[in-house]
Design an enzyme around this catalytic site. Structure first.
Site, PDB file in Angstrom:
ATOM      1  N   HIS A   1     -64.890  18.823  80.074  1.00 48.92           N
ATOM      2  CA  HIS A   1     -64.348  19.704  79.045  1.00 48.92           C
ATOM      3  C   HIS A   1     -63.479  18.846  78.131  1.00 48.92           C
ATOM      4  CE1 HIS A   1     -64.725  23.844  81.259  1.00 48.92           C
ATOM      5  NE2 HIS A   1     -65.879  23.233  81.097  1.00 48.92           N
TER       6      HIS A   1
ATOM      7  N   SER B   1     -58.084  27.923  74.614  1.00 47.81           N
ATOM      8  CA  SER B   1     -57.304  28.194  75.817  1.00 47.81           C
ATOM      9  C   SER B   1     -57.919  27.485  77.026  1.00 47.81           C
ATOM     10  CB  SER B   1     -57.272  29.714  76.042  1.00 47.81           C
ATOM     11  OG  SER B   1     -56.452  30.061  77.120  1.00 47.81           O
TER      12      SER B   1
ATOM     13  N   CYS C   1     -59.187  22.785  83.708  1.00 48.74           N
ATOM     14  CA  CYS C   1     -58.311  22.031  82.808  1.00 48.74           C
ATOM     15  C   CYS C   1     -56.849  22.388  83.040  1.00 48.74           C
ATOM     16  CB  CYS C   1     -58.731  22.257  81.365  1.00 48.74           C
ATOM     17  SG  CYS C   1     -60.419  21.654  81.044  1.00 48.74           S
TER      18      CYS C   1
ATOM     19  N   GLU D   1     -60.284  18.868  77.397  1.00 47.82           N
ATOM     20  CA  GLU D   1     -59.031  18.409  77.991  1.00 47.82           C
ATOM     21  C   GLU D   1     -59.288  17.318  79.028  1.00 47.82           C
ATOM     22  OE1 GLU D   1     -58.597  22.888  77.142  1.00 47.82           O
ATOM     23  OE2 GLU D   1     -60.152  21.532  77.835  1.00 47.82           O
TER      24      GLU D   1
ATOM     25  N   CYS E   1     -59.341  26.398  80.565  1.00 48.43           N
ATOM     26  CA  CYS E   1     -59.953  27.052  81.722  1.00 48.43           C
ATOM     27  C   CYS E   1     -59.178  26.696  82.996  1.00 48.43           C
ATOM     28  CB  CYS E   1     -61.410  26.627  81.853  1.00 48.43           C
ATOM     29  SG  CYS E   1     -61.597  24.920  82.441  1.00 48.43           S
TER      30      CYS E   1
END
Length: 145
Positions: free
Chosen positions: A50, A77, A82, A52, A79
């Site tokens: 992802h 936002s 992350c 991040e 998950c």
């Protein structure tokens, strides 16, 4: 707009241009980006990259004191995965581009003392809306649906 959120958006756009999911992130320490990334699950055939996570990977090994004094910027936002990394490394503040498209583990982060700023940035929202409309199956895969 903050230069660091602009950098996260640039990462998201890069991910989209590569055929991936438009989510970008940067990690900032003392006013300098130490890690940047974007969602590369498609590009790398990865289960975990992802935006991040890619930014953490690209920041490399850092002393705990660096992460404890850093700010993570992300276009969406975070998950559960992350958010776990944010908590593991002690990131004290997260700036979120938007949470309309996906509401991650914000309550968990807040409960653990992480300061969150949610911008509801129109660019971030438009990137995700366009992507979800065009590639719903890929989006659902990314969020585990």
């Amino acid at each position: 707009m903050d230069e660091f959120m602009q950098a996260a958006i640039a990462e998201a756009r890069l991910g989209l241009a590569e055929g991936g999911i438009p989510i970008g992130s940067v990690i900032v320490h003392e006013g300098r980006i130490i890690g940047r990334g974007h969602n590369r699950r498609v590009q790398r055939g990865s289960a975990i990259l992802h935006g991040e996570m890619d930014a953490f990977e690209n920041a490399g090994r850092q002393p705990a004191s660096v992460y404890r004094n850093a700010v993570l910027y992300t276009t969406l936002s975070p998950c559960a995965m992350c958010s776990g990394a944010i908590l593991l490394y002690g990131i004290p503040k997260v700036v979120i581009g938007e949470n309309h498209s996906f509401l991650g583990e914000e309550e968990l982060l807040r409960a653990r003392g992480v300061e969150l700023t949610v911008l509801q940035d129109e660019t971030c929202i438009a990137l995700m809306r366009g992507f979800i409309a065009a590639r719903p199956e890929l989006w659902n895969e990314d969020i585990g649906v």
